[in-house]
Scaffold this active site. Structure first.
Site, mmCIF file in Angstrom:
data_model
loop_
_atom_site.group_PDB
_atom_site.id
_atom_site.type_symbol
_atom_site.label_atom_id
_atom_site.label_comp_id
_atom_site.label_asym_id
_atom_site.label_seq_id
_atom_site.Cartn_x
_atom_site.Cartn_y
_atom_site.Cartn_z
ATOM 1 N N HIS A 243 0.816 -1.213 0.000
ATOM 2 C CA HIS A 243 0.000 0.000 0.000
ATOM 3 C C HIS A 243 0.862 1.283 0.000
ATOM 4 O O HIS A 243 0.805 2.080 -0.925
ATOM 5 C CB HIS A 243 -0.880 0.031 1.255
ATOM 6 C CG HIS A 243 -1.788 -1.133 1.424
ATOM 7 N ND1 HIS A 243 -2.892 -1.380 0.621
ATOM 8 C CD2 HIS A 243 -1.765 -2.144 2.334
ATOM 9 C CE1 HIS A 243 -3.508 -2.471 1.035
ATOM 10 N NE2 HIS A 243 -2.844 -2.962 2.062
HETATM 11 O O1 RIB Z 1 -5.172 0.016 4.467
HETATM 12 C C1 RIB Z 1 -3.782 0.022 4.330
HETATM 13 C C2 RIB Z 1 -3.178 1.119 5.161
HETATM 14 O O2 RIB Z 1 -3.458 0.903 6.533
HETATM 15 C C3 RIB Z 1 -1.637 1.133 5.072
HETATM 16 O O3 RIB Z 1 -1.189 2.445 5.304
HETATM 17 C C4 RIB Z 1 -1.235 0.241 6.207
HETATM 18 O O4 RIB Z 1 0.073 0.536 6.709
HETATM 19 C C5 RIB Z 1 -2.257 0.609 7.232
HETATM 20 O O5 RIB Z 1 -1.809 1.779 7.900
#
Ligand code: RIB
Ligand code: CA
Length: 315
Positions: A243
């Protein structure tokens, strides 16, 4: 000399945050003015420690790390140890960092940095719930007109959510903060699950990271192998979505991505759809286009960039 972009990274490490921070540290186009940490994946005491561990793994004891909000603006903190482990960086051998934590609160650092630098020269990369940024905007609303852009990982469109059927984690934890940021009039680029779910780790890709021949590469490969077990079990996928590094990759090679400007709102009232981002992709609402929403990415190009840059850590 390549154009250098001055950035603040707001983060809740988290293994994918660690990957994003390493990518930024390995990229000379980015000048990291500071790393601000927030409660999210794990409590802020741990995210503040974890950010320093990552910088130290990369040999960067010069980086300033600040601790910020220990809970959302007006809700109970919801954390994700079920994904990231108790430490937030499970999967690697951790240590007590010698890199000091800055005295100043993260939101004061954000305000001071924006007020102390020329207009539209500082980019904020948010990899976490938006509590720190929202608090900075509340403390000094005039910073909104000074921020070059906010590049955020958060939200979902046709991919729905990863915490509830409707909400992605960063938006779910602090939807009120997200609403403040989305309405602040700051140029926003949004990396929702729709694009990050195209950036799955695979064993081959993790082997390339482990083979970098640097402690940071080996540690990151271990972290990501721990991180991906949850998604493999839940989705039956080949690996886990990277992500947060998508935010940094956007700054390095925006041509890898495509999307469009449209309106994004976030649900703050309903418990059923709390934190849901409503993306008006087809522009039917007539609401202002407050974000550039990214929806596709050149997956191969991303991993080539990611691995090539991390290899520089060993150089
Ligand atoms: O949904 C994914 C996000 O939430 C990313 O930033 C992960 O590190 C969590 O913080
Ligand atoms: Ca994160």
């Amino acid at each position: 000399m390549t154009n250098v972009t001055q950035i603040i990274i707001d983060t809740d490490p988290g293994q994918d945050d660690a990957a994003a921070i390493m990518l930024a540290l390995a990229s000379p186009e980015l000048d990291i003015l500071g790393i601000t940490t927030v409660a999210g994946n794990v409590p802020v005491e741990l995210t503040a420690r974890n950010a320093r561990i990552v910088c130290e793994l990369c040999g960067r004891k010069d980086i300033k790390v600040f601790a910020g909000a220990d809970r959302p603006l007006c809700r109970q903190l919801f954390t994700a140890e079920y994904i990231h482990g108790k430490t937030g960086l499970d999967g690697a051998e951790l240590f007590m960092p010698s890199l000091p934590l800055q005295e100043k609160h993260a939101t004061d650092f954000i305000v001071d940095t924006l007020m102390g630098n020329p207009m539209h020269t500082v980019t904020i990369c948010t990899l976490a719930p938006l509590t720190n940024v929202a608090m900075a905007l509340q403390a000094r609303p005039s910073i909104a007109g000074r921020i070059r852009q906010i590049v955020m990982m958060g939200g979902g469109f046709s991919e729905g959510g990863n915490v509830t059927p409707a909400a992605e984690f960063n938006m779910f934890v602090d939807p009120e903060a997200a609403e403040i940021v989305l309405h602040a009039g700051v140029p926003i680029t949004m990396m929702p699950l729709d694009v990050t779910h195209q950036l799955l780790t695979t064993s081959e890709r993790l082997d390339r990271i482990a083979a970098i021949g640097h402690p940071a590469g080996r540690a990151l490969a271990g972290m990501l192998r721990f991180f991906e077990r949850y998604d493999i079990a839940k989705y039956g996928s080949e690996g886990a979505p990277l992500h947060d590094p998508s935010v940094i990759a956007w700054l390095l090679k925006p041509e890898l991505f495509s999307g469009r400007h449209c309106n994004v709102e976030v649900e703050t009232r309903s418990e059923l759809t709390r934190g849901m981002t409503v993306v008006d992709w087809w522009r039917v609402s007539g609401r202002p286009h407050n974000a550039y929403v990214v929806r596709s990415v050149d997956t191969r190009g991303f991993f080539d960039l990611f691995t090539e840059r991390l290899a520089r850590l060993a150089a």
